[in-house]
Scaffold this active site. Structure first.
Site, PDB file in Angstrom:
ATOM      1  N   PHE A   1       0.907  -1.114   0.029  1.00 57.50           N
ATOM      2  CA  PHE A   1       0.077   0.000  -0.022  1.00 57.50           C
ATOM      3  C   PHE A   1       0.809   1.050  -0.057  1.00 57.50           C
ATOM      4  O   PHE A   1       1.877   1.354   0.733  1.00 57.50           O
ATOM      5  CB  PHE A   1      -1.009   0.031   1.179  1.00 57.50           C
ATOM      6  CG  PHE A   1      -1.988  -1.022   1.370  1.00 57.50           C
ATOM      7  CD1 PHE A   1      -3.165  -0.977   0.799  1.00 57.50           C
ATOM      8  CD2 PHE A   1      -1.533  -2.402   2.221  1.00 57.50           C
ATOM      9  CE1 PHE A   1      -4.127  -2.080   0.837  1.00 57.50           C
ATOM     10  CE2 PHE A   1      -2.425  -3.174   2.106  1.00 57.50           C
ATOM     11  CZ  PHE A   1      -3.950  -3.261   1.685  1.00 57.50           C
ATOM     12  N   ASP A   2       0.440   2.130  -0.702  1.00 55.34           N
ATOM     13  CA  ASP A   2       1.067   3.557  -0.550  1.00 55.34           C
ATOM     14  C   ASP A   2       0.325   4.142   0.643  1.00 55.34           C
ATOM     15  O   ASP A   2      -0.782   3.662   1.277  1.00 55.34           O
ATOM     16  CB  ASP A   2       0.569   4.339  -1.788  1.00 55.34           C
ATOM     17  CG  ASP A   2       0.830   6.012  -1.802  1.00 55.34           C
ATOM     18  OD1 ASP A   2       2.067   6.213  -1.353  1.00 55.34           O
ATOM     19  OD2 ASP A   2       0.003   6.768  -1.858  1.00 55.34           O
ATOM     20  N   LEU A   3       0.698   5.208   1.176  1.00 49.33           N
ATOM     21  CA  LEU A   3       0.311   5.724   2.400  1.00 49.33           C
ATOM     22  C   LEU A   3      -0.444   7.275   2.216  1.00 49.33           C
ATOM     23  O   LEU A   3      -1.854   6.817   2.467  1.00 49.33           O
ATOM     24  CB  LEU A   3       1.491   5.851   3.421  1.00 49.33           C
ATOM     25  CG  LEU A   3       0.980   6.551   4.768  1.00 49.33           C
ATOM     26  CD1 LEU A   3       0.288   5.434   5.595  1.00 49.33           C
ATOM     27  CD2 LEU A   3       2.083   6.939   5.608  1.00 49.33           C
TER      28      LEU A   3
END
Length: 216
Positions: free
Chosen positions: A6-8
């Site tokens: 996941f990107d944040l």
């Protein structure tokens, strides 16, 4: 699929108000005669700070970076928020046994602060930040580094994000790619990136994962 990356910012946590405020504060200080709308700041969201400030052709880009970070850290806890249902979804995915990691273009200290703030740091087995790589997203290196740390392979992994840098990093590494429908830049922007799917909720993501796994 057994690995979820996941990107944040803009994906797991709603940091967009903080990022926009930080850029507006910095640009307003260094370019007091200019007026910056939210739309003017959108292109800066996704790339590293170094890349964003260098794009302004400013010799003071390092100073601007430090100025931005000072404001960003001071206002972090006040301006960062949850996306509805996302954190609950992360807990469900973790309980199902997925290997999970964060792949972000932010520096490690502020990334870890955000994860701790919402008590989700323990859900991830690896966190790859801008401090850990030579080439940031959209290069494949951040995703590949996370996969190695998790003992996983691209054909078993998904990269989830809200920006072109996330989707292209996943594509370049050979993973499936998922765009989040709550992305700031909108659905038309996401569709043009041609991810494997655009999700409207974490429940949608879970249903898609079940379908992909069945047909694998």
């Amino acid at each position: 699929m057994d690995t979820l990356l996941f990107d944040l910012d803009g994906t797991l946590l709603d940091t967009n108000p903080l990022i926009i405020a930080s850029f507006r504060h910095t640009l307003g200080y260094y370019f007091p005669d200019e007026t910056y709308r939210d739309e003017d700041i959108f292109p800066f969201i996704g790339p590293t700070l170094e890349k964003s400030f260098k794009a302004l052709n400013e010799p003071e880009w390092k100073e601007m970076q430090a100025f931005y970070r000072s404001f960003n850290i001071a206002m972090h806890d006040q301006l960062v928020a949850e996306y509805p249902g996302v954190i609950e979804g992360l807990y469900r995915l973790h309980a199902k046994g997925y290997k999970m990691g964060v792949v972000t273009s932010k520096g490690r200290p502020v990334v870890e602060r955000g994860l701790r703030l919402f008590n989700i740091d323990h859900l991830f087995d690896v966190v790859v930040t801008a401090d850990d790589v030579v080439y940031e997203k959209p290069h494949a290196e951040p995703v590949e580094r996370a996969l190695r740390a998790l003992g996983s392979t691209a054909d078993r992994a998904v990269m989830v994000g809200d920006n072109d840098t996330d989707i292209f990093s996943g594509k370049n590494a050979g993973t499936k790619t998922v765009a989040v429908g709550w992305a700031l830049k909108g659905r038309a922007f996401l569709e043009a990136l041609e991810p494997d799917v655009i999700i409207d909720s974490m429940e949608h993501f879970e249903a898609w994962l079940d379908e992909v796994t069945v047909h694998a």
